[in-house]
Write an enzyme that holds these catalytic residues in place. Sequence first.
Site, PDB file in Angstrom:
ATOM      1  N   ASP A 294       0.978  -0.975   0.042  1.00 55.31           N
ATOM      2  CA  ASP A 294      -0.106  -0.095  -0.284  1.00 55.31           C
ATOM      3  C   ASP A 294       1.274   0.933   0.112  1.00 55.31           C
ATOM      4  O   ASP A 294       2.136   1.251   0.154  1.00 55.31           O
ATOM      5  CB  ASP A 294      -1.288  -0.122   1.007  1.00 55.31           C
ATOM      6  CG  ASP A 294      -2.061   0.971   0.753  1.00 55.31           C
ATOM      7  OD1 ASP A 294      -2.182   1.661  -0.107  1.00 55.31           O
ATOM      8  OD2 ASP A 294      -3.175   0.491   1.839  1.00 55.31           O
TER       9      ASP A 294
HETATM   10  C1  BGC Z   1      -4.597   2.679   0.175  1.00 53.74           C
HETATM   11  C2  BGC Z   1      -5.143   2.303  -0.909  1.00 53.74           C
HETATM   12  C3  BGC Z   1      -5.086   3.296  -2.463  1.00 53.74           C
HETATM   13  C4  BGC Z   1      -4.312   3.732  -2.561  1.00 53.74           C
HETATM   14  C5  BGC Z   1      -3.749   3.956  -3.821  1.00 53.74           C
HETATM   15  C6  BGC Z   1      -3.876   4.000  -0.114  1.00 53.74           C
HETATM   16  O1  BGC Z   1      -3.520   5.376   0.660  1.00 53.74           O
HETATM   17  O2  BGC Z   1      -4.465   2.404   1.680  1.00 53.74           O
HETATM   18  O3  BGC Z   1      -6.190   1.463  -0.862  1.00 53.74           O
HETATM   19  O4  BGC Z   1      -5.364   2.071  -3.389  1.00 53.74           O
HETATM   20  O5  BGC Z   1      -3.726   4.371  -1.480  1.00 53.74           O
HETATM   21  O6  BGC Z   1      -4.416   5.019  -3.911  1.00 53.74           O
END
Ligand code: BGC
Length: 762
Positions: A294
Amino acid sequence: MKKVLIYSLILVGCFACNSSNQDFVLNNSNTMISEKVEALLAKMTLEEKIGQMNQYSGFMDFTGPQPKGGQQAKKYKDIEKGLVGSMLNVHGVENVKAVQKIAVENSRLGIPLIFAFDIVHGYKTISPIPLAEAASWNLSLIKRSAEIAAEEASAAGINLTFAPMVDISRDARWGRVMEGAGEDPYLGSLIAKARVEGFQGKDLGLPHTIAATAKHFAAYGFAEAGREYNTVDVGTTTLYNTIFPPFKAAVDADVKAVMNSFNVLNGIPATADQFLIRDVLKKKWNFNGFVVSDWDSVGELKNHGFAQDGRDAAKKAIIAGCDMDMESYHFIEELASLVNDGEVDLQLINDAVRRILTLKFELGLFDDPYKYLSKKREKETVYSQKFKKDILNIARQSIVLLKNNNQLLPLKKDHQQIAIIGDLAQDKTSALGSWRIASDDGKAESLVEAMQNYPATNSIRYAQGPKFIKGDVHFVKELNVNTTDKSGFEEAIKIAKQADIVIMNLGEHGFQSGEGRSRTKLGLPGLQQELLEAVYEVNPNIVLVLQNGRPLTLTWAEQHIPAIVEAWQLGSFNGSAIAQVLYGDYNPSGKLPMSFPRSVGQLPLYYNHLPTGRPNDPSQQDVFKSFYIDQQNTPLYPFGYGLSYTQFKLSNFSVNSFSESNEFKVSISVELTNTGSLFGTETVQLYIQDPVAQISRPIKELKSFRQVSLNPNQKKLINFLLSEKDLGYYLPNGDWIFEKGKFNFFIGTSSDTSLQAELNLQ
Ligand code: BGC
């Protein structure tokens, strides 16, 4: 330099000439792809390999903490050097083309980038928030919604979505419950499969499909106290039986990527958890896609107190099985020297790169890196009206009727004075919900618009009431909810007094749920509760239309308001969907995918809990029982609950067992009759309980359901067939087991079931 350029051009030329029909078939054969991957891998330097494992965010949308200044130029330079495998947050044909061009035409090997984006419930055309869609329990429509999202997003150059979010969640304080399918692993698994199949279609090489990512692995939905990014501590029984099943279902549906979660799980950050990624996901489940971190979750290993610096973090993440680093830069900065110093095995890098390159071949990006980049197709597809019918349909089916006393609903179509009250009723942005980054504000159809344009001759008056949110709603830490300025009350009360029926549109703003939006209070925010009570004083004939991204505590409303409609945040066609339900042109059929608590103190709250040693008996005064002295144990509205404008009756319930190929089977049948006066759809739900087992088992677990549409007086016999795989469960060590003995079977139209039978399987 000249040589490099010519080499790149030859490669680009080859990719382009590969796109004949014959090659298309060959490209989709796994053997052919693996041979191509090996051939390419053999040409790559260590740095280029690690580059494939590096994912940068572009500078269009931010979905995480913003990088320190001056990095844009470096990112583009890195693409040129072949040091980037994928970009996120770059979308739209022109933008994607510009960035893809750098990778394909300027880097030594010309390897195309994967463009990733959070297509969570639509790209520009927005479907209901995922929790709302889950309330439809309509798997084919949920799949269709993902298909539409894929068609629109792929036309804007996107190859990979960071969805579906398949985290089971039992705590409405956590803002991200809006992104998932609720609290039940069985329903959650079916929805995970439907969404993956919808996004990916039958062939990723086709232009309207995109690859999917199951996220967040694992247990993010169990963050302590519902506080975002918080610690998770759960036993393996819960992991295997509740948290893993939707991920396993996504893997079985051939999901191409899995994303790590931010949280620590039992002391180990999920991004560096070998047990989770290597042992369970890659080995036990044989997951062949790639694992993406993530946003900066590799870097956050330092904050968790698990890695001492970026080098240590990169090492721990790759060893655990994380293949691609989103925005921490530690892979690109540290992995090469870790390999050269013998601290990380080159085979781990090769394995990660193989997985990433395989997807690029499957997407057809090597055949034509610009294949998703037609301006004409983008123009025809984005916001196309052709999506309206299906997205509106899923929006209608996501609505849950929570209460309808005195048949206040459906509304009559003429001679009615209708007052609509509430700031949300005219809001064309809030109903788009959270996690719809590419969509434009002001594009949702409001309730007021839809009611005013409805083919009915009622007189419609609207009063905004007090302003709900003041100021900007985007990326602010706390929305500025109005709690003091009561201007607007007077007008609302005035029109309510003169109306036959008052529709109050209240709830949460679209940005009050989603990532970083944990709440400790789950009542109606701001002045809305006060407004509701003030209007009730002058006209109790109220239909409360709720719009929210998570279960709310609605105890006062349930006690006083005659009709309550849960309309979530329904996306682009929000207004029409609600109006059609209010007027009865669609008879509501949604069922709650999460329990609604009576008060926040009950959380986490879920129907499939274990029995306790001292179960509460409300008819007895004994204090030594599992209960609250100031609140009931039960939810206000249980999982699976939802009413219709017609009535249904269940009868002739029978349960029988037989054996087939040395296996127990259980056949269950029940008759459903529409005893009301309108056509309607009911969801008949089958639950089981294993009352005595090697480990304590839930008091009830959903195992199957059927959606049946019936005319008045029509009846239908519904048959279910369960086998041992439905009756067994996972032991704490991850072994699956079926135990003979007594089982209870329950049938109902919610998890608060009405029929029960017992069988002894010996
Ligand atoms: C979130 C993810 C997301 C990623 C990219 C993160 O802050 O937890 O779910 O896919 O950002 O945008």
